[in-house]
Motif scaffolding. Sequence first.
Motif, PDB file in Angstrom:
ATOM      1  N   ARG A   1      53.246  47.473  57.461  1.00  0.00           N
ATOM      2  CA  ARG A   1      51.820  47.567  57.812  1.00  0.00           C
ATOM      3  C   ARG A   1      51.623  47.452  59.314  1.00  0.00           C
ATOM      4  O   ARG A   1      50.824  48.176  59.917  1.00  0.00           O
TER       5      ARG A   1
ATOM      6  N   GLN B   1      56.704  61.445  66.576  1.00  0.00           N
ATOM      7  CA  GLN B   1      57.134  60.594  65.467  1.00  0.00           C
ATOM      8  C   GLN B   1      58.652  60.659  65.274  1.00  0.00           C
ATOM      9  O   GLN B   1      59.298  59.643  65.017  1.00  0.00           O
TER      10      GLN B   1
ATOM     11  N   SER C   1      53.136  60.841  59.554  1.00  0.00           N
ATOM     12  CA  SER C   1      54.074  59.788  59.145  1.00  0.00           C
ATOM     13  C   SER C   1      53.951  59.422  57.678  1.00  0.00           C
ATOM     14  O   SER C   1      54.539  58.422  57.250  1.00  0.00           O
ATOM     15  N   ARG C   2      53.236  60.204  56.880  1.00  0.00           N
ATOM     16  CA  ARG C   2      52.988  59.789  55.507  1.00  0.00           C
ATOM     17  C   ARG C   2      54.245  59.834  54.648  1.00  0.00           C
ATOM     18  O   ARG C   2      54.315  59.184  53.609  1.00  0.00           O
TER      19      ARG C   2
ATOM     20  N   ARG D   1      52.539  50.765  60.932  1.00  0.00           N
ATOM     21  CA  ARG D   1      51.492  51.778  60.748  1.00  0.00           C
ATOM     22  C   ARG D   1      50.303  51.495  61.660  1.00  0.00           C
ATOM     23  O   ARG D   1      49.701  52.416  62.224  1.00  0.00           O
TER      24      ARG D   1
ATOM     25  N   LEU E   1      48.452  59.719  60.763  1.00  0.00           N
ATOM     26  CA  LEU E   1      48.740  59.288  59.401  1.00  0.00           C
ATOM     27  C   LEU E   1      49.388  60.408  58.592  1.00  0.00           C
ATOM     28  O   LEU E   1      50.292  60.165  57.789  1.00  0.00           O
TER      29      LEU E   1
END
Length: 453
Positions: free
Chosen positions: A112, A94, A182-183, A115, A179
């Motif tokens: 979006r 990431q 990268s939150r 993601r 997820l």
Amino acid sequence: MNGRGRVLAAVVAMLARGASRAERRRRRLMTAAAAMATFFLLAAGNVLLIRGSTTSRYAGLVTEPGLRPGTALALALLVVPALALLHQAGRVAQATQERWLAALRLAGATPRDVRLLGMAEAVRIGALGAAAACVLYVPAQRAAMAWLDVGNPARFAIPLWTLPAAVLLVAAAAVGVGLRVSRHVVTSPLHVARRASRTRPSPYTLVPLAAGVLLMVAGTSTEPADKVGVPLYFAGGALTVVGVMAAAGRLVLESARLAGRWARSPETLLAARALEDDPRAWGRTMAVVGLVVAFGTGTGAVQGDVVHNANAGDVPVDLFWLVSFGLTHLALLVALLVAVTALVVHRAESLLEGGRSMAVLAAGGAPLAALRRSARRQAVIAAAPVCVVSALAAVVGMGPGVFVTEKSVAAVAWSAGEAVVMTVLAVAAAVAVTAASGRLLARAASPVRLRTQ
């Protein structure tokens, strides 16, 4: 919607083909971690789904029905280091994907869409690793049964429906890891990434560990043990595992504060302050190492009990126990190696994020040798408290059931020796990995890192 899905798949394939050599290495590492997690998950499910019994001189942990739940639990726990490695590799991936995330945003992709691209990449890596593990597991299982001289090996064949189930579970875990990684990152076309502020580990994270140890003590001290003590003991063991994972960051933080207060050299002070700034990163990695130390210490307690019984009866230790302890130590070694590999990846991540500060120190006159000494002391400050507390938790939790008897001296000596060996081995491995990352540190401290973009 179908057209959008086709575009998404095409972009994922394009990014996979255009990846750099370093990015391909990271993806292979993540695929290997997913495959390892799937392999151990399949093994645990395979053991639980066996019905009936057979004879074997070397595979009693699998052939005897009463021992299968414990064997399956041990195999399932080996999934934890593999997922930790997947998580650390995902964090590095990431951190290095920020440029093409920004390029996609400039090309018109929405947050979006970005993601969804990350999720699709995680599914691809997880499914590929899981599928490879499924292909390898079946012949490996048959070869192991033949090597262990297990009668009627067809009875131990894994049901076919478990293979796609394992692929789905590991792919879902890979998506969850992606997820989670990268939150706290917000992508934008001009400012590539902005991480959320780091929070301190709460002191309340120590509560599950203390509660788990108390439940284990209560379970081994309760009468009747079969109806009340055993459930309490296993509940305490599970809570202790969760407690070690939760408390590692707080232990690292307190250790860093103490080291900074008692520091007598610039290297130690620098190491302590770096850990105090972000204890969670080291805590995530050292938590898995702490679990290995705790299980190794518990194994030592059981070994002391078995050796004492054999000496009291003036008989040699049964082959079943020798094989079982050998396999247990092999599993602990595998878990430690995977955890150490995750520590290597963590070092790469920390130098990617904090390399500019290393370059500033080097440009200010700090010798590279001093920075390397500081990194090694940082590893000691982070690893020692987690490993020591994990070993003590296992010793105290198993104490009433193993030590408070007429055989206490032998059991305590054996368990204490195992605890010391596991702790020293784990801390030495952390220091060795940190020392081996000297080339990464030299690159991070290069004056080139001071350039502005």
